[in-house]
Design an enzyme around this catalytic site. Structure first.
Site, PDB file in Angstrom:
ATOM      1  N   GLY A  48       0.944  -1.092  -0.068  1.00 53.28           N
ATOM      2  CA  GLY A  48       0.070  -0.023  -0.035  1.00 53.28           C
ATOM      3  C   GLY A  48       0.708   1.416   0.030  1.00 53.28           C
ATOM      4  O   GLY A  48       1.992   1.171   0.398  1.00 53.28           O
ATOM      5  N   GLN A  53       3.426  10.074   1.178  1.00 52.30           N
ATOM      6  CA  GLN A  53       4.610   9.257   1.191  1.00 52.30           C
ATOM      7  C   GLN A  53       5.314   9.486   0.038  1.00 52.30           C
ATOM      8  O   GLN A  53       6.684   9.237  -0.083  1.00 52.30           O
ATOM      9  CB  GLN A  53       4.365   7.738   1.075  1.00 52.30           C
ATOM     10  N   CYS A  90       6.179   0.393   7.441  1.00 53.63           N
ATOM     11  CA  CYS A  90       5.700   1.287   6.548  1.00 53.63           C
ATOM     12  C   CYS A  90       6.883   1.694   5.568  1.00 53.63           C
ATOM     13  O   CYS A  90       8.080   1.879   6.253  1.00 53.63           O
ATOM     14  CB  CYS A  90       5.391   2.617   7.492  1.00 53.63           C
ATOM     15  N   LEU A  91       6.930   2.073   4.413  1.00 55.45           N
ATOM     16  CA  LEU A  91       7.665   2.317   3.749  1.00 55.45           C
ATOM     17  C   LEU A  91       8.495   3.666   4.168  1.00 55.45           C
ATOM     18  O   LEU A  91       9.432   3.940   3.846  1.00 55.45           O
ATOM     19  CB  LEU A  91       7.301   2.510   2.260  1.00 55.45           C
ATOM     20  N   HIS A 132      -4.647   1.798   7.372  1.00 57.41           N
ATOM     21  CA  HIS A 132      -3.109   2.386   7.534  1.00 57.41           C
ATOM     22  C   HIS A 132      -2.958   3.394   6.454  1.00 57.41           C
ATOM     23  O   HIS A 132      -2.386   4.645   6.860  1.00 57.41           O
ATOM     24  CB  HIS A 132      -2.032   1.328   7.267  1.00 57.41           C
ATOM     25  N   GLU A 133      -3.327   3.125   5.061  1.00 53.86           N
ATOM     26  CA  GLU A 133      -3.227   4.233   4.100  1.00 53.86           C
ATOM     27  C   GLU A 133      -3.943   5.414   4.431  1.00 53.86           C
ATOM     28  O   GLU A 133      -3.492   6.395   4.205  1.00 53.86           O
ATOM     29  CB  GLU A 133      -3.196   3.441   2.652  1.00 53.86           C
ATOM     30  N   HIS A 136      -2.527   7.785   6.738  1.00 52.70           N
ATOM     31  CA  HIS A 136      -1.406   8.717   6.266  1.00 52.70           C
ATOM     32  C   HIS A 136      -2.053   9.794   5.691  1.00 52.70           C
ATOM     33  O   HIS A 136      -1.443  11.110   5.655  1.00 52.70           O
ATOM     34  CB  HIS A 136      -0.607   7.807   4.818  1.00 52.70           C
TER      35      HIS A 136
HETATM   36 ZN    ZN Z   1       2.537   3.431   5.631  1.00 54.98          ZN
END
Ligand code: ZN
Length: 172
Positions: A48, A53, A90-91, A132-133, A136
């Site tokens: 995701g 991000q 998380c990236l 989660h997204e 963000h």
């Molecule tokens: Zn993330």
């Protein structure tokens, strides 16, 4: 395939803490960004990715848990049910894993890239990634769910983020 020009922003970048704005009119630029985001997600072995991000404060997310790619605009959770706790990475916070308690099932509305209304019912991992997204888009990160002890544990990691390696299986 060309490499994407998008760069993943990591913890410390102000854009990750900003509230993303809703998209009023979906343009070809949004469609281009969504496909580049998908590419960046695959390149990062994530499942995701949200626009903040990659430095863009707009309500766009991409999700693929291995069952097909979703490109969602202005996603909104309208109902939640149950509870689950999954260790999430998380990236944008590489090297950090936090067990996050979230709803087990969510009902969500979003626009697709052709401005069609989508209604999605998701459970388990899919529900986890969507929440989660959407976090963000509100400027919220997994570290905000960390307990006091966990915060102490990850303090050094957050400081040394640039040199850390990914240790979590799920990169969302
Ligand atoms: Zn993330």
């Amino acid at each position: 395939m060309k490499e994407t020009k998008l760069k993943i922003r990591v913890f410390g970048a102000a854009v990750l803490r900003k509230k993303a704005v809703a998209v009023n009119r979906i343009t070809s630029e949004h469609r281009e960004i969504l496909s580049q985001m998908a590419q960046a997600m695959y390149e990062g072995a994530g499942i995701g990715l949200a626009a903040p991000q990659v430095g863009l404060s707009e309500q766009l997310i991409v999700v693929d848990i291995g069952e097909g790619l979703y490109k969602l605009i202005n996603p909104k959770i309208i109902k939640k049910q149950g509870a689950q706790a999954i260790s999430e990475g998380c990236l944008s916070v590489p090297g950090v894993c936090i067990k996050v308690k979230r709803a087990k099932r969510v009902w969500l509305e979003a626009k697709d890239e052709n401005n069609q209304l989508l209604k999605i019912e998701a459970s388990d991992l899919f529900a986890c990634v969507l929440q989660h997204e959407i976090d963000h888009l509100k400027g919220k990160l997994i570290i905000d769910y960390a307990s006091f002890i966990e915060k102490l544990r990850i303090k050094k990691k957050l400081k040394a983020l640039k040199t850390s390696v990914k240790t979590c299986k799920l990169q969302l």
